[in-house]
Design an enzyme around this catalytic site. Structure first.
Site, PDB file in Angstrom:
ATOM      1  N   CYS A  97       0.841  -1.207   0.000  1.00  0.00           N
ATOM      2  CA  CYS A  97       0.000   0.000   0.000  1.00  0.00           C
ATOM      3  C   CYS A  97       0.877   1.258   0.000  1.00  0.00           C
ATOM      4  CB  CYS A  97      -0.982  -0.053   1.172  1.00  0.00           C
ATOM      5  SG  CYS A  97      -2.298   1.163   1.000  1.00  0.00           S
ATOM      6  N   HIS A 183      -3.595  -5.305   0.370  1.00  0.00           N
ATOM      7  CA  HIS A 183      -3.058  -5.780   1.656  1.00  0.00           C
ATOM      8  C   HIS A 183      -3.052  -7.312   1.723  1.00  0.00           C
ATOM      9  CE1 HIS A 183      -2.709  -1.922   3.778  1.00  0.00           C
ATOM     10  NE2 HIS A 183      -3.690  -1.551   2.977  1.00  0.00           N
ATOM     11  N   GLU A 185      -1.792  -9.088   3.963  1.00  0.00           N
ATOM     12  CA  GLU A 185      -1.848  -9.532   5.361  1.00  0.00           C
ATOM     13  C   GLU A 185      -3.266  -9.642   5.898  1.00  0.00           C
ATOM     14  OE1 GLU A 185      -1.051  -6.645   4.215  1.00  0.00           O
ATOM     15  OE2 GLU A 185      -1.500  -4.987   5.576  1.00  0.00           O
ATOM     16  N   SER A 238       2.000 -12.237  39.306  1.00  0.00           N
ATOM     17  CA  SER A 238       0.666 -11.727  39.648  1.00  0.00           C
ATOM     18  C   SER A 238      -0.395 -12.796  39.429  1.00  0.00           C
ATOM     19  CB  SER A 238       0.340 -10.526  38.758  1.00  0.00           C
ATOM     20  OG  SER A 238       0.124 -10.960  37.424  1.00  0.00           O
ATOM     21  N   GLY A 239      -0.016 -13.856  38.708  1.00  0.00           N
ATOM     22  CA  GLY A 239      -1.002 -14.879  38.365  1.00  0.00           C
ATOM     23  C   GLY A 239      -1.637 -14.615  37.015  1.00  0.00           C
ATOM     24  N   ASP A 242       0.998 -13.182  31.461  1.00  0.00           N
ATOM     25  CA  ASP A 242       2.369 -12.797  31.099  1.00  0.00           C
ATOM     26  C   ASP A 242       3.368 -13.166  32.200  1.00  0.00           C
ATOM     27  OD1 ASP A 242       1.168 -11.748  28.870  1.00  0.00           O
ATOM     28  OD2 ASP A 242       1.233  -9.668  29.554  1.00  0.00           O
ATOM     29  N   SER A 243       3.054 -12.816  33.435  1.00  0.00           N
ATOM     30  CA  SER A 243       4.020 -13.128  34.494  1.00  0.00           C
ATOM     31  C   SER A 243       4.055 -14.639  34.748  1.00  0.00           C
ATOM     32  CB  SER A 243       3.728 -12.346  35.775  1.00  0.00           C
ATOM     33  OG  SER A 243       2.532 -12.758  36.373  1.00  0.00           O
ATOM     34  N   SER A 244       2.925 -15.330  34.573  1.00  0.00           N
ATOM     35  CA  SER A 244       2.925 -16.785  34.785  1.00  0.00           C
ATOM     36  C   SER A 244       3.800 -17.485  33.738  1.00  0.00           C
ATOM     37  CB  SER A 244       1.503 -17.350  34.672  1.00  0.00           C
ATOM     38  OG  SER A 244       0.685 -16.775  35.642  1.00  0.00           O
TER      39      SER A 244
END
Ligand code: XMP
Length: 528
Positions: A97, A183, A185, A238-239, A242-244
């Site tokens: 594009c 496009h 994608e 934190s549970g 991401d942190s897990s």
């Protein structure tokens, strides 16, 4: 050792981000096709790209560059531009594009403004080329267009395709520089994956080097290398997903040299602490330090009514408590954090003139500097859906993988005015009922977030024969794309009725239940 390292340097494709709405999608599609791909700002220095193309020691080799779309037109005075030397790098280029128009404008094509653009589905008529190999026998294929400007003519390029309002809808120069007006994608471009596949594998000669299993193996080796044989790592758990995921990856790499700290700030959802303990201590057998700081948080929040002030109190106390726990453990040099790719891109963009938003997500953002930690961020290359796949690969239970986002300040973000024990009890119990009912009716996974809020308003109800004032609880259930905008979910009345009945019957002190029907903007998702 040296050999091992070079084996892990992976080739990549980079996407120059000119601010197009689909830039991230290009990266994700290429990764789904098996090639490690990164998004870089459009004004990345040409020297950096040159170094990438030539492959420096320890860096990945750039096999191809994709130029993204943009909300700008190439003739606008402030339009984002990359160095014209990009065409001399020697690697294949694909302009999409705006990216195609920019290449055309750089190389002698004529881009016009103000004519008829195309928005939506269109039919591409194309001729044979490596880019369209295997796309269709008929020489036509449906594509998705979204452009106002048009490449009118392009002498010096071979025209590979056209569409109703795009005389040059695809071109190539020397079988190395390609441009497409549409496009590939976007899913509506039916053969878009094949076109990108052709670019990645036939034209750039990329190796297939990106898969979730390969990522996990590589991440574990990288963590081991970074931490060394006796280094110790701390992780604020934190549970959340991401942190897990971060914690489990680090644990797989270095075992019990990882200690996770979970701060129970008293602002958690029902049974949240027990779930974290069960999952990480019992199932994963990880070192988990649970700091019970409920009374300290409640004490610090006494009398604080303003939403921002509450956040500040919580954020600062969290850092102090984490710091105390880290010092008690002593001798820990590394801090693992669950930064993900969009967070990194957003901070990188912060200095760029074309950036439109900056967000800071991390509750532990100030920690590394204050405590002199070295950061370990094993998932900072991943998008959220990739994190979910990694989590699945690591055996993290579905309950954690599929849970809704939960804010750092916890239930304090859902309690208007001062946070008190009574409001916490009501917010927690009512939210649990909202979640239960959504799960039971199959709605939970269809919505972005769902919870109950409570403030200081009282409303009259009838309990037995007596009129009595009680709390007013508001249910909030929203659908959203990455939390930037949100809309309330049009839940069936019967479901709302069930939630309301259960809340007034089961949660002591509640007389009224309402449903929040404000969108974001102007409202936010959380009330505080
Ligand atoms: P708002 O309320 O601003 O929230 O529409 C957008 C999204 O961010 C979450 N949120 C937070 N997450 N720390 C976090 O980690 C915070 O301080 C925080 N505040 C809001 C919110 O739940 C929603 O998903």
């Amino acid at each position: 050792m040296q050999e091992e390292r070079s084996e892990r340097e992976k080739d990549k494709v980079v996407v120059l981000d000119f601010g197009g709405q689909y830039s991230h999608l290009i990266v994700r599609r290429c990764r789904e096709l098996g090639v490690y791909t990164e998004l870089v700002p459009y004004d990345v220095s040409i020297t950096e790209l040159e170094r990438g193309v030539q492959r420096n020691r320890g860096a990945s080799k750039i096999r191809g560059i994709i130029l993204s779309g943009s909300p700008f037109g190439v003739h606008e005075p402030d339009s984002p531009r990359c160095s014209t030397r990009i065409v001399d790098l020697g690697v294949p280029l694909l302009g999409i594009c705006y990216g195609a128009q920019l290449l055309a404008a750089m190389l002698g094509g004529v881009v016009t403004t103000g004519g008829k653009g195309e928005f939506g589905r269109s039919e591409l008529m194309f001729t044979d080329s490596a880019l369209f190999e295997g796309v269709s026998e008929a020489g036509t294929t449906p594509v998705w267009m979204s452009h106002g400007d048009v490449i009118e003519r392009f002498e010096g390029a071979e025209i590979l395709g056209s569409a109703a309002n795009a005389p040059v809808a695809a071109f190539q120069i020397h079988e190395r520089i390609y441009g497409v007006q549409f496009h590939p994608e976007v899913h509506h471009t039916e053969m878009g994956d094949r076109i990108l596949w052709n670019f990645l594998y036939s034209i750039c000669d990329c190796e297939r080097n990106w898969s979730i299993a390969a990522f996990v193996a590589e991440a574990i080796t990288k963590i081991r290398d970074a931490v060394g044989l006796d280094g110790k790592v701390l992780c604020g758990l934190s549970g959340g997903i991401d942190s897990s995921t971060t914690a489990v990856l680090v644990n797989k790499a270095i075992g019990d040299r990882l200690t996770c700290i979970f701060v129970d700030n008293g602002l958690l959802r029902e049974a949240e602490r027990e779930e974290v303990e069960n999952t990480f201590r019992k199932s994963f057998k990880m070192n988990l330090l649970v700091v019970d700081a409920k009374s300290r948080f409640l004490e610090a929040l006494k009398g604080v009514k303003d939403a921002e002030a509450k956040r500040k109190v919580i954020g600062e106390l969290f850092i102090i408590i984490f710091e105390e726990a880290a010092q008690k453990l002593g001798n820990v040099a590394f801090l693992a954090q669950g930064t993900i790719y969009p967070d990194r891109i957003e901070s990188a963009k912060a200095g760029s003139a074309k950036s439109s938003r900056i967000k800071s997500h991390h509750n532990v953002g100030a920690l590394p500097e204050r405590l002199g930690f070295t950061l370990i961020e094993p998932i900072d290359e991943l998008y959220k859906d990739e994190v979910r796949e990694v989590a699945k690969d690591l055996g993290i239970p579905a309950q954690i993988r599929n849970q809704h986002p939960f804010p750092g300040p916890g239930l304090a973000a859902r309690i208007m005015g001062e946070v008190t024990e009574e409001k916490l009890r009501i917010c927690r119990a009512a939210s649990r009922i909202v979640e239960d009912e959504l799960k039971r009716s199959g709605w939970y996974e269809k919505v972005w977030q769902a919870f109950a809020t409570v403030g200081d308003d009282l409303a009259t109800g009838v309990l037995g024969d007596a009129r009595k004032e009680g709390r007013l609880v508001t249910i909030r259930v929203v659908e959203s794309k990455e939390a930037m905008t949100a809309d309330f979910v049009k839940l069936p009345y019967e479901l709302l009725e069930r939630m309301s009945n259960r809340i007034t019957n089961e949660v002591k002190g509640v007389t009224w239940v309402t449903y929040a029907i404000s969108s974001k903007p102007p409202a936010t998702i959380e009330p505080c």
